[in-house]
Write an enzyme that holds these catalytic residues in place. Structure first.
Site, PDB file in Angstrom:
ATOM      1  N   GLU A 130      61.887 -35.577 -12.913  1.00  0.00           N
ATOM      2  CA  GLU A 130      63.197 -35.913 -13.734  1.00  0.00           C
ATOM      3  C   GLU A 130      64.315 -36.445 -12.822  1.00  0.00           C
ATOM      4  O   GLU A 130      65.071 -37.067 -13.139  1.00  0.00           O
ATOM      5  CB  GLU A 130      63.472 -34.835 -14.834  1.00  0.00           C
ATOM      6  CG  GLU A 130      62.352 -34.469 -15.760  1.00  0.00           C
ATOM      7  CD  GLU A 130      62.830 -33.270 -16.328  1.00  0.00           C
ATOM      8  OE1 GLU A 130      62.866 -32.335 -15.767  1.00  0.00           O
ATOM      9  OE2 GLU A 130      62.718 -33.007 -17.758  1.00  0.00           O
ATOM     10  N   GLY A 174      60.863 -30.817 -13.120  1.00  0.00           N
ATOM     11  CA  GLY A 174      62.350 -31.349 -12.913  1.00  0.00           C
ATOM     12  C   GLY A 174      62.387 -32.193 -11.507  1.00  0.00           C
ATOM     13  O   GLY A 174      63.347 -32.994 -11.390  1.00  0.00           O
ATOM     14  N   ALA A 191      61.359 -27.299 -11.182  1.00  0.00           N
ATOM     15  CA  ALA A 191      62.117 -26.155 -11.016  1.00  0.00           C
ATOM     16  C   ALA A 191      61.317 -25.066 -10.827  1.00  0.00           C
ATOM     17  O   ALA A 191      60.167 -24.914 -10.874  1.00  0.00           O
ATOM     18  CB  ALA A 191      62.586 -25.999 -12.648  1.00  0.00           C
ATOM     19  N   GLU A 200      55.091 -29.485 -17.833  1.00  0.00           N
ATOM     20  CA  GLU A 200      55.636 -28.376 -18.220  1.00  0.00           C
ATOM     21  C   GLU A 200      54.866 -28.100 -19.541  1.00  0.00           C
ATOM     22  O   GLU A 200      54.877 -26.783 -19.714  1.00  0.00           O
ATOM     23  CB  GLU A 200      57.277 -28.949 -18.840  1.00  0.00           C
ATOM     24  CG  GLU A 200      58.272 -29.096 -18.021  1.00  0.00           C
ATOM     25  CD  GLU A 200      58.357 -30.390 -17.211  1.00  0.00           C
ATOM     26  OE1 GLU A 200      57.385 -31.210 -17.358  1.00  0.00           O
ATOM     27  OE2 GLU A 200      59.401 -30.944 -16.592  1.00  0.00           O
TER      28      GLU A 200
HETATM   29  N1  DAK Z   1      58.035 -23.335  -8.580  1.00  0.00           N
HETATM   30  C1  DAK Z   1      58.158 -21.781  -7.717  1.00  0.00           C
HETATM   31  N2  DAK Z   1      57.354 -22.227  -6.732  1.00  0.00           N
HETATM   32  C2  DAK Z   1      56.413 -23.257  -6.686  1.00  0.00           C
HETATM   33  C3  DAK Z   1      56.534 -24.181  -7.355  1.00  0.00           C
HETATM   34  C4  DAK Z   1      57.511 -24.254  -8.484  1.00  0.00           C
HETATM   35  N3  DAK Z   1      57.584 -25.223  -9.335  1.00  0.00           N
HETATM   36  N4  DAK Z   1      55.546 -25.346  -7.216  1.00  0.00           N
HETATM   37  C5  DAK Z   1      55.044 -24.770  -6.029  1.00  0.00           C
HETATM   38  N5  DAK Z   1      55.355 -23.482  -5.713  1.00  0.00           N
HETATM   39  C6  DAK Z   1      55.154 -22.462  -4.655  1.00  0.00           C
HETATM   40  C7  DAK Z   1      53.507 -21.810  -4.808  1.00  0.00           C
HETATM   41  O1  DAK Z   1      53.629 -20.942  -5.683  1.00  0.00           O
HETATM   42  C8  DAK Z   1      53.371 -21.591  -3.443  1.00  0.00           C
HETATM   43  O2  DAK Z   1      54.021 -20.100  -2.940  1.00  0.00           O
HETATM   44  P1  DAK Z   1      53.070 -19.290  -2.247  1.00  0.00           P
HETATM   45  O3  DAK Z   1      51.997 -18.775  -3.004  1.00  0.00           O
HETATM   46  O4  DAK Z   1      52.893 -19.934  -0.710  1.00  0.00           O
HETATM   47  O5  DAK Z   1      54.133 -18.087  -1.880  1.00  0.00           O
HETATM   48  C9  DAK Z   1      53.730 -22.697  -2.523  1.00  0.00           C
HETATM   49  O6  DAK Z   1      54.896 -23.082  -3.204  1.00  0.00           O
HETATM   50  C10 DAK Z   1      52.908 -23.737  -2.247  1.00  0.00           C
HETATM   51  O7  DAK Z   1      52.153 -24.162  -3.478  1.00  0.00           O
HETATM   52  P2  DAK Z   1      50.583 -24.260  -3.815  1.00  0.00           P
HETATM   53  O8  DAK Z   1      50.001 -22.999  -2.823  1.00  0.00           O
HETATM   54  O9  DAK Z   1      50.394 -24.050  -5.283  1.00  0.00           O
HETATM   55  O10 DAK Z   1      50.230 -25.813  -3.148  1.00  0.00           O
HETATM   56  P3  DAK Z   1      48.990 -26.849  -3.735  1.00  0.00           P
HETATM   57  O11 DAK Z   1      49.016 -27.632  -2.863  1.00  0.00           O
HETATM   58  O12 DAK Z   1      47.758 -25.675  -3.979  1.00  0.00           O
HETATM   59  O13 DAK Z   1      49.421 -26.994  -5.210  1.00  0.00           O
HETATM   60  C11 DAK Z   1      51.203 -27.896  -6.682  1.00  0.00           C
HETATM   61  C12 DAK Z   1      50.622 -27.952  -5.306  1.00  0.00           C
HETATM   62  C13 DAK Z   1      52.472 -28.820  -6.735  1.00  0.00           C
HETATM   63  C14 DAK Z   1      49.955 -28.692  -7.625  1.00  0.00           C
HETATM   64  C15 DAK Z   1      51.373 -26.669  -7.286  1.00  0.00           C
HETATM   65  O14 DAK Z   1      52.138 -25.727  -6.477  1.00  0.00           O
HETATM   66  C16 DAK Z   1      51.913 -26.601  -8.792  1.00  0.00           C
HETATM   67  O15 DAK Z   1      51.282 -26.982  -9.722  1.00  0.00           O
HETATM   68  N6  DAK Z   1      53.183 -26.218  -8.793  1.00  0.00           N
HETATM   69  C17 DAK Z   1      53.730 -26.132 -10.100  1.00  0.00           C
HETATM   70  C18 DAK Z   1      54.351 -27.619 -10.471  1.00  0.00           C
HETATM   71  C19 DAK Z   1      55.081 -27.399 -11.831  1.00  0.00           C
HETATM   72  O16 DAK Z   1      54.459 -26.902 -12.807  1.00  0.00           O
HETATM   73  N7  DAK Z   1      56.342 -27.721 -11.947  1.00  0.00           N
HETATM   74  C20 DAK Z   1      56.992 -27.937 -12.943  1.00  0.00           C
HETATM   75  C21 DAK Z   1      57.763 -26.577 -13.469  1.00  0.00           C
HETATM   76  S1  DAK Z   1      58.465 -26.507 -15.049  1.00  0.00           S
HETATM   77  C22 DAK Z   1      66.158 -27.448 -16.631  1.00  0.00           C
HETATM   78  C23 DAK Z   1      65.732 -28.460 -15.990  1.00  0.00           C
HETATM   79  C24 DAK Z   1      64.642 -28.895 -15.692  1.00  0.00           C
HETATM   80  C25 DAK Z   1      63.475 -27.907 -15.696  1.00  0.00           C
HETATM   81  C26 DAK Z   1      63.702 -26.743 -16.228  1.00  0.00           C
HETATM   82  C27 DAK Z   1      65.209 -26.505 -16.661  1.00  0.00           C
HETATM   83  N8  DAK Z   1      67.712 -27.120 -16.822  1.00  0.00           N
HETATM   84  C28 DAK Z   1      68.621 -27.962 -16.764  1.00  0.00           C
HETATM   85  C29 DAK Z   1      67.709 -25.756 -17.222  1.00  0.00           C
HETATM   86  C30 DAK Z   1      62.121 -28.338 -15.258  1.00  0.00           C
HETATM   87  C31 DAK Z   1      61.325 -27.437 -15.537  1.00  0.00           C
HETATM   88  C32 DAK Z   1      60.083 -27.708 -14.718  1.00  0.00           C
HETATM   89  O17 DAK Z   1      59.961 -28.325 -13.766  1.00  0.00           O
END
Ligand code: DAK
Length: 257
Positions: free
Chosen positions: A111, A108, A65, A131
């Site tokens: 998921e 997400g 997400a 998460e």
């Molecule tokens: N959200 C926003 N931006 C993201 C992102 C994300 N999840 N993942 C990556 N980006 C952005 C980065 O901020 C970066 O942006 P800039 O700095 O270039 O502006 C760009 O994408 C490239 O990412 P990285 O520079 O970080 O690239 P790397 O290769 O170094 O790393 C990575 C890739 C995938 C390991 C890293 O970006 C990362 O850890 N990303 C976050 C992963 C994460 O924590 N995802 C889980 C989020 S919580 C719901 C349903 C579902 C959910 C919630 C509510 N409802 C039905 C209400 C789900 C929640 C989640 O998924």
């Protein structure tokens, strides 16, 4: 129809939806979920489509997400936005949906892949629920689907560490159907989709419904449902055509009736 965050196209009887937010690794903002749901529902309602594929880019299926949209949100906003109901609509799709996954399938994004009926992954794919590292837990089925498909032990490690597993490990755990070399995941998903789309649509639809019920009900209730759906298909023209074609040694022409 043109969308802002996804691309929708057809390839014969296959409907393909591609998540397209490369700058943020296909992070799922509410607009993306709304559009991909709409596009898939349109394919689901189209008689010319027999199977659907959901995919992303080579680098990311979806990195979760969109964190920028969650960082300042409180419980009331999350409740009022009611994004959960949009995600839930994906469960109501009748036609099979294949996730073609390359690169990151996190949070997400993971998921979303788990909500699909089949997963074809490239060797570069990573599946995980990070998460916990953000101070939350999976909210769109991650704890439940990992536990049901891969078992409690694997689910605990995935959800408690937040660390991803490789495509090969995900296949060993039972969440991935096929692992193929990098760059080949979409072609492999198309092959699988074409096979499914060539099968009689009513039988495919009811087969999907029956298998999905296996995770929702007791064995006896599931067997009862299976028997009823089996009887129902004996009323279809496709059943007559499929069996006659076999006996007459010719290809069947299914009409979805
Ligand atoms: N959200 C926003 N931006 C993201 C992102 C994300 N999840 N993942 C990556 N980006 C952005 C980065 O901020 C970066 O942006 P800039 O700095 O270039 O502006 C760009 O994408 C490239 O990412 P990285 O520079 O970080 O690239 P790397 O290769 O170094 O790393 C990575 C890739 C995938 C390991 C890293 O970006 C990362 O850890 N990303 C976050 C992963 C994460 O924590 N995802 C889980 C989020 S919580 C719901 C349903 C579902 C959910 C919630 C509510 N409802 C039905 C209400 C789900 C929640 C989640 O998924």
């Amino acid at each position: 129809m043109a969308y802002e965050f996804v691309l929708a196209e057809t390839d014969g009887p296959i409907g393909i939806v591609t998540i397209n937010r490369p700058a943020v690794l296909n992070a799922l903002n509410p607009g993306t979920i709304a559009e991909l749901t709409e596009a898939l529902e349109a394919f689901d309602a189209d008689d010319a489509i027999g199977c659907m594929i959901l995919t992303g880019s080579e680098r990311a299926f979806a990195a979760g997400a969109d964190i920028t949209q969650m960082v300042d949100a409180g419980p009331v906003e999350v409740l009022r936005d009611d994004n959960f109901s949009r995600w839930a609509r994906l469960r109501a799709l009748h036609k099979p949906l294949i996730a073609a996954v390359s690169g990151y399938a996190l949070g997400g994004g993971c998921e979303l892949a788990l909500m699909c009926d089949l997963i074809v992954a490239s060797e570069s794919a990573q599946f995980g629920q990070p998460e916990v590292k953000l101070g939350i837990i999976p909210g769109a089925g991650g704890t439940q689907r990992w536990a049901r498909v891969a078992g409690r032990t694997a689910a605990m490690e995935i959800v408690l560490t937040g660390d991803p597993v490789s495509a090969v490990e995900a296949q060993r755990l039972g969440i991935v159907n096929r692992v193929v070399p990098v760059g080949a995941h979409l072609d492999e998903a198309r092959r699988l989709a074409r096979t499914i789309a060539s099968r009689p649509p009513l039988a495919v639809r009811l087969a999907k419904e029956a298998v999905n019920q296996a995770q929702e009900t007791s064995l006896s209730a599931g067997l009862e449902l299976e028997r009823k759906l089996f009887y129902l298909l004996f009323a279809s023209e496709d059943k007559r055509e499929g069996m006659r074609a076999f006996l007459e040694k010719r290809p069947a022409r299914f009409q979805g009736r």
